[in-house]
Design a protein around this motif. Structure first.
Motif, PDB file in Angstrom:
ATOM      1  N   LYS A 190     -11.414  70.182  82.254  1.00 47.43           N
ATOM      2  CA  LYS A 190     -10.496  70.710  83.250  1.00 47.43           C
ATOM      3  C   LYS A 190     -11.224  71.714  84.120  1.00 47.43           C
ATOM      4  O   LYS A 190     -11.686  72.758  83.643  1.00 47.43           O
ATOM      5  CB  LYS A 190      -9.287  71.389  82.597  1.00 47.43           C
ATOM      6  N   ALA A 197     -10.034  66.446  90.573  1.00 48.96           N
ATOM      7  CA  ALA A 197      -9.894  65.413  89.534  1.00 48.96           C
ATOM      8  C   ALA A 197     -11.032  64.393  89.629  1.00 48.96           C
ATOM      9  O   ALA A 197     -11.503  63.883  88.605  1.00 48.96           O
ATOM     10  CB  ALA A 197      -8.543  64.720  89.659  1.00 48.96           C
ATOM     11  N   LEU A 198     -11.481  64.112  90.834  1.00 51.16           N
ATOM     12  CA  LEU A 198     -12.613  63.191  91.028  1.00 51.16           C
ATOM     13  C   LEU A 198     -13.901  63.814  90.499  1.00 51.16           C
ATOM     14  O   LEU A 198     -14.757  63.113  89.950  1.00 51.16           O
ATOM     15  CB  LEU A 198     -12.751  62.838  92.507  1.00 51.16           C
ATOM     16  N   GLU A 205     -14.035  66.003  88.026  1.00 51.51           N
ATOM     17  CA  GLU A 205     -13.911  65.950  86.565  1.00 51.51           C
ATOM     18  C   GLU A 205     -14.300  64.570  86.038  1.00 51.51           C
ATOM     19  O   GLU A 205     -15.008  64.460  85.024  1.00 51.51           O
ATOM     20  CB  GLU A 205     -12.467  66.256  86.152  1.00 51.51           C
ATOM     21  N   LYS A 206     -13.827  63.543  86.711  1.00 48.39           N
ATOM     22  CA  LYS A 206     -14.139  62.169  86.287  1.00 48.39           C
ATOM     23  C   LYS A 206     -15.645  61.912  86.349  1.00 48.39           C
ATOM     24  O   LYS A 206     -16.221  61.308  85.444  1.00 48.39           O
ATOM     25  CB  LYS A 206     -13.391  61.162  87.154  1.00 48.39           C
ATOM     26  N   TYR A 207     -16.275  62.374  87.407  1.00 46.17           N
ATOM     27  CA  TYR A 207     -17.729  62.213  87.530  1.00 46.17           C
ATOM     28  C   TYR A 207     -18.428  62.911  86.369  1.00 46.17           C
ATOM     29  O   TYR A 207     -19.363  62.370  85.768  1.00 46.17           O
ATOM     30  CB  TYR A 207     -18.206  62.792  88.867  1.00 46.17           C
ATOM     31  N   ALA A 248     -12.783  65.571  77.271  1.00 44.04           N
ATOM     32  CA  ALA A 248     -11.827  66.061  78.264  1.00 44.04           C
ATOM     33  C   ALA A 248     -12.429  67.253  78.995  1.00 44.04           C
ATOM     34  O   ALA A 248     -13.166  68.046  78.412  1.00 44.04           O
ATOM     35  CB  ALA A 248     -10.513  66.467  77.598  1.00 44.04           C
ATOM     36  N   VAL A 264      -5.682  66.022  77.699  1.00 38.03           N
ATOM     37  CA  VAL A 264      -6.340  65.550  78.913  1.00 38.03           C
ATOM     38  C   VAL A 264      -5.914  66.331  80.150  1.00 38.03           C
ATOM     39  O   VAL A 264      -6.548  66.247  81.200  1.00 38.03           O
ATOM     40  CB  VAL A 264      -6.073  64.043  79.134  1.00 38.03           C
ATOM     41  N   LEU A 303     -17.289  63.597  83.354  1.00 42.49           N
ATOM     42  CA  LEU A 303     -17.086  62.873  82.104  1.00 42.49           C
ATOM     43  C   LEU A 303     -17.870  61.564  82.078  1.00 42.49           C
ATOM     44  O   LEU A 303     -18.499  61.222  81.060  1.00 42.49           O
ATOM     45  CB  LEU A 303     -15.597  62.598  81.889  1.00 42.49           C
ATOM     46  N   ASP A 304     -17.823  60.832  83.178  1.00 46.50           N
ATOM     47  CA  ASP A 304     -18.523  59.548  83.245  1.00 46.50           C
ATOM     48  C   ASP A 304     -20.032  59.706  83.076  1.00 46.50           C
ATOM     49  O   ASP A 304     -20.711  58.813  82.560  1.00 46.50           O
ATOM     50  CB  ASP A 304     -18.235  58.846  84.572  1.00 46.50           C
TER      51      ASP A 304
END
Length: 303
Positions: free
Chosen positions: A220, A256-257, A259-261, A218, A98, A263-264
């Motif tokens: 990056k 990081a935000l 990346e989260k978007y 995951a 991750v 993935l979500d």
């Protein structure tokens, strides 16, 4: 008198014989009751003993389960199980990182980059030991058959000295969750990078993705400069200095935000302006457009 005695004696004998027959009938009935109860008990317990071989234990399909990522290394264990005809026919014990994304743990090990033998003095590389544990699970049909000690090791599988508790937990989680649908991509690690170094900050943008069971698990978004520094780590170490320049957050926090978007939303990109910025991700003021473009490029290799 003799005649009367004979008659009386005969009556007594006949009574005794009848009483004896009555006792034998009672014993026969009790034996019959025992005989009909015993097979019923056997019929209840016999299938349980043969459940693994005669009865379909699991619904057919693909099962996927994970455990929490290791906070230090970033590796997150997963188990991917295939069930056919009610039995586990294939087991895949692997992991994705991750923190770094990219190649899965087995490939990292097979490429000699995990270094279990060279660095840890192990008897075999990680992917080789994982294969033994997978085969044992397919043979036994139950993750609980891989017994572990308090440190997560097992004596149940010959040739396996690595921690197996995460594999057991992930396999149990997979079976408990039930069959799942696979995503549209090919499993593995995928990479894409920009064409050149940025003239302002000296970094070339990079994207690394990990895909398991066809889904992106995951991501990056980072970069690399001419000296080989990783952009995210460079920011974590306080060398990028966005806050010092007046920003509300450091670069690694904002990316990081993004990346989260990513993935979500299963790889979908938000609406961008001409500069590659977006209002769709709260807390992100940096240019993220290139990262979503590179991620799309990386996914081309996974189709």
């Amino acid at each position: 008198m003799k005649k009367a005695s004979v008659i009386l004696s005969s009556a007594l004998v006949l009574g005794t014989l009848l009483a004896g027959c009555g006792n034998n009938n009672n014993n026969t009935n009790n034996a019959a009751a025992t005989a009909t109860t015993a097979p019923a008990a056997e019929a209840t317990t016999a299938p349980a003993a043969n459940a693994g071989t005669e009865t379909a234990k699991y619904a057919d399909g693909t099962y996927y389960g994970t455990v929490d990522a290791d906070p230090e290394t970033g590796w997150q264990t997963f188990a991917l199980l295939t069930v056919e005809g009610g039995k586990i026919t294939a087991a895949d014990w692997d992991g994705f990182n991750v923190k770094n994304a990219g190649d899965l743990k087995k490939k990292v090990s097979a490429d000699g980059k995990y270094g279990l033998v060279a660095k840890g003095g192990a008897q075999a590389e990680w992917h080789e030991q994982a294969a033994k544990a997978e085969a044992f699970l397919v043979e036994k049909q139950d993750p609980a058959a891989i017994t572990v000690d308090t440190e997560g090791h097992t004596d149940a599988v010959s040739g396996v000295s690595v921690h197996v508790n995460d594999f057991v937990a992930a396999a149990q989680a997979a079976l408990a969750a039930g069959p799942v649908e696979a995503g549209p991509y090919k499993d593995g690690g995928y990479h894409a990078e920009g064409a050149e170094f940025d003239a302002n900050n000296g970094f070339k943008s990079t994207v690394d993705l990990s895909i398991v069971n066809g889904n992106i698990v995951a991501a990056k978004f980072s970069g690399v400069n001419a000296a080989g520094d990783d952009k995210k780590q460079y920011s974590v170490d306080g060398k990028y200095g966005m806050k010092a320049g007046g920003a509300s957050a450091e670069w690694h926090e904002e990316i990081a935000l993004a990346e989260k978007y990513f993935l979500d939303n299963k790889g979908a990109a938000p609406k961008m302006d001409a500069e590659g910025k977006t209002d769709a991700i709260s807390g992100v003021s940096i240019n993220v457009g290139e990262y979503f473009t590179l991620a799309e490029k990386a996914l081309e290799g996974a189709k």
